[in-house]
Write a protein that holds these residues in place. Structure first.
Motif, PDB file in Angstrom:
ATOM      1  N   HIS A 267     -19.540 -27.199  65.749  1.00 27.99           N
ATOM      2  CA  HIS A 267     -19.456 -27.882  67.037  1.00 27.99           C
ATOM      3  C   HIS A 267     -18.053 -28.456  67.272  1.00 27.99           C
ATOM      4  O   HIS A 267     -17.437 -28.222  68.310  1.00 27.99           O
ATOM      5  CB  HIS A 267     -20.512 -29.004  67.068  1.00 27.99           C
ATOM      6  CG  HIS A 267     -20.341 -29.984  68.159  1.00 27.99           C
ATOM      7  ND1 HIS A 267     -20.910 -29.814  69.390  1.00 27.99           N
ATOM      8  CD2 HIS A 267     -19.670 -31.149  68.216  1.00 27.99           C
ATOM      9  CE1 HIS A 267     -20.588 -30.835  70.164  1.00 27.99           C
ATOM     10  NE2 HIS A 267     -19.843 -31.668  69.461  1.00 27.99           N
TER      11      HIS A 267
ATOM     12  N   HIS B 194     -21.708 -23.554  74.800  1.00 29.68           N
ATOM     13  CA  HIS B 194     -21.730 -25.015  74.884  1.00 29.68           C
ATOM     14  C   HIS B 194     -23.145 -25.552  74.706  1.00 29.68           C
ATOM     15  O   HIS B 194     -23.369 -26.515  73.962  1.00 29.68           O
ATOM     16  CB  HIS B 194     -21.151 -25.488  76.222  1.00 29.68           C
ATOM     17  CG  HIS B 194     -19.660 -25.505  76.249  1.00 29.68           C
ATOM     18  ND1 HIS B 194     -18.934 -26.629  75.991  1.00 29.68           N
ATOM     19  CD2 HIS B 194     -18.766 -24.524  76.497  1.00 29.68           C
ATOM     20  CE1 HIS B 194     -17.648 -26.349  76.083  1.00 29.68           C
ATOM     21  NE2 HIS B 194     -17.519 -25.063  76.386  1.00 29.68           N
TER      22      HIS B 194
ATOM     23  N   PHE C 185     -24.093 -27.966  71.339  1.00 27.43           N
ATOM     24  CA  PHE C 185     -24.596 -29.334  71.476  1.00 27.43           C
ATOM     25  C   PHE C 185     -26.082 -29.421  71.143  1.00 27.43           C
ATOM     26  O   PHE C 185     -26.530 -30.380  70.519  1.00 27.43           O
ATOM     27  CB  PHE C 185     -24.318 -29.857  72.896  1.00 27.43           C
ATOM     28  CG  PHE C 185     -22.916 -30.360  73.067  1.00 27.43           C
ATOM     29  CD1 PHE C 185     -22.647 -31.718  73.070  1.00 27.43           C
ATOM     30  CD2 PHE C 185     -21.857 -29.483  73.230  1.00 27.43           C
ATOM     31  CE1 PHE C 185     -21.349 -32.190  73.216  1.00 27.43           C
ATOM     32  CE2 PHE C 185     -20.562 -29.945  73.375  1.00 27.43           C
ATOM     33  CZ  PHE C 185     -20.302 -31.302  73.373  1.00 27.43           C
TER      34      PHE C 185
ATOM     35  N   ALA D 142     -19.616 -34.868  75.157  1.00 27.31           N
ATOM     36  CA  ALA D 142     -19.683 -33.864  76.221  1.00 27.31           C
ATOM     37  C   ALA D 142     -18.594 -34.111  77.268  1.00 27.31           C
ATOM     38  O   ALA D 142     -18.004 -33.165  77.793  1.00 27.31           O
ATOM     39  CB  ALA D 142     -21.062 -33.883  76.880  1.00 27.31           C
TER      40      ALA D 142
ATOM     41  N   GLU E 164     -14.112 -32.346  77.050  1.00 28.94           N
ATOM     42  CA  GLU E 164     -13.524 -31.630  78.190  1.00 28.94           C
ATOM     43  C   GLU E 164     -12.229 -32.303  78.646  1.00 28.94           C
ATOM     44  O   GLU E 164     -11.285 -31.620  79.045  1.00 28.94           O
ATOM     45  CB  GLU E 164     -14.525 -31.523  79.343  1.00 28.94           C
ATOM     46  CG  GLU E 164     -15.713 -30.632  79.033  1.00 28.94           C
ATOM     47  CD  GLU E 164     -15.323 -29.229  78.580  1.00 28.94           C
ATOM     48  OE1 GLU E 164     -14.432 -28.603  79.198  1.00 28.94           O
ATOM     49  OE2 GLU E 164     -15.916 -28.739  77.599  1.00 28.94           O
TER      50      GLU E 164
ATOM     51  N   ASP F  88     -18.767 -27.107  81.927  1.00 32.04           N
ATOM     52  CA  ASP F  88     -18.992 -27.094  80.476  1.00 32.04           C
ATOM     53  C   ASP F  88     -19.692 -28.385  80.053  1.00 32.04           C
ATOM     54  O   ASP F  88     -20.584 -28.362  79.201  1.00 32.04           O
ATOM     55  CB  ASP F  88     -17.681 -26.937  79.708  1.00 32.04           C
ATOM     56  CG  ASP F  88     -17.132 -25.523  79.754  1.00 32.04           C
ATOM     57  OD1 ASP F  88     -17.848 -24.608  80.210  1.00 32.04           O
ATOM     58  OD2 ASP F  88     -15.976 -25.336  79.320  1.00 32.04           O
ATOM     59  N   SER F  89     -19.291 -29.503  80.652  1.00 32.98           N
ATOM     60  CA  SER F  89     -19.965 -30.776  80.343  1.00 32.98           C
ATOM     61  C   SER F  89     -21.428 -30.731  80.751  1.00 32.98           C
ATOM     62  O   SER F  89     -22.291 -31.267  80.052  1.00 32.98           O
ATOM     63  CB  SER F  89     -19.271 -31.947  81.042  1.00 32.98           C
ATOM     64  OG  SER F  89     -18.045 -32.236  80.427  1.00 32.98           O
TER      65      SER F  89
ATOM     66  N   ASP G  75     -23.104 -28.819  78.125  1.00 29.57           N
ATOM     67  CA  ASP G  75     -23.202 -29.671  76.938  1.00 29.57           C
ATOM     68  C   ASP G  75     -24.390 -30.617  77.052  1.00 29.57           C
ATOM     69  O   ASP G  75     -25.190 -30.762  76.117  1.00 29.57           O
ATOM     70  CB  ASP G  75     -21.932 -30.511  76.764  1.00 29.57           C
ATOM     71  CG  ASP G  75     -20.671 -29.685  76.555  1.00 29.57           C
ATOM     72  OD1 ASP G  75     -20.781 -28.499  76.191  1.00 29.57           O
ATOM     73  OD2 ASP G  75     -19.578 -30.252  76.754  1.00 29.57           O
ATOM     74  N   LEU G  76     -24.504 -31.272  78.196  1.00 25.14           N
ATOM     75  CA  LEU G  76     -25.591 -32.235  78.413  1.00 25.14           C
ATOM     76  C   LEU G  76     -26.950 -31.544  78.425  1.00 25.14           C
ATOM     77  O   LEU G  76     -27.938 -32.092  77.913  1.00 25.14           O
ATOM     78  CB  LEU G  76     -25.355 -33.016  79.705  1.00 25.14           C
ATOM     79  CG  LEU G  76     -24.122 -33.914  79.687  1.00 25.14           C
ATOM     80  CD1 LEU G  76     -23.860 -34.490  81.077  1.00 25.14           C
ATOM     81  CD2 LEU G  76     -24.247 -35.012  78.654  1.00 25.14           C
TER      82      LEU G  76
END
Length: 124
Positions: A19, A43, A47, A72, A76, A92-93, A96-97
């Motif tokens: 990760h 991603h 995560f 997250a 970025e 991407d965030s 991630d979330l």
């Protein structure tokens, strides 16, 4: 600690290392994959695996999930501002979330179904 528990812990450590390499490597990590949104899937999996495995080995959920949510966003920003060969992407965030949410959901389901002895999912 039994052999199975040791393997889960090793898996968690390896997932954490992968990760961190994936999100903080100076260059785009991993092979160049050509299907659409492969980056978002990576991603989500990076995560999600840390969230799931962390819960499975007994990392307190507030610390684990809080750190992953913060990472997250921070990862970025680091990619965008500090890594010249990378670019930050708000989507991407989001991936991630979504990974954190999926990993947490699966982790809590497994913990409830197996009733892991001595594990308080809401322990600080």
């Amino acid at each position: 600690m039994g052999r199975a528990e040791l393997l889960w812990r090793v898996g968690f450590v390896l997932a954490c290392l992968l990760h961190l390499y994936g999100v903080y490597s100076p260059e785009q990590a991993g092979p160049q994959v050509t299907f659409p949104e492969a980056d978002k899937l990576a991603h989500l999996l990076l995560f999600g695996s840390v969230a799931f495995l962390g819960l499975r080995v007994g990392v307190p959920s507030r610390w684990l999930l809080g750190a992953l949510v913060a990472n997250a966003v921070v990862s970025e920003l680091v990619q965008h501002f500090l890594l010249p060969d990378r670019s930050g992407d708000p989507l991407d965030s989001v991936a991630d979330l979504a990974g954190v949410a999926l990993g947490a959901w699966l982790g809590f389901r497994v913990l409830r179904s197996k009733k892991v002895a001595g594990h308080d999912m809401m322990e600080p």
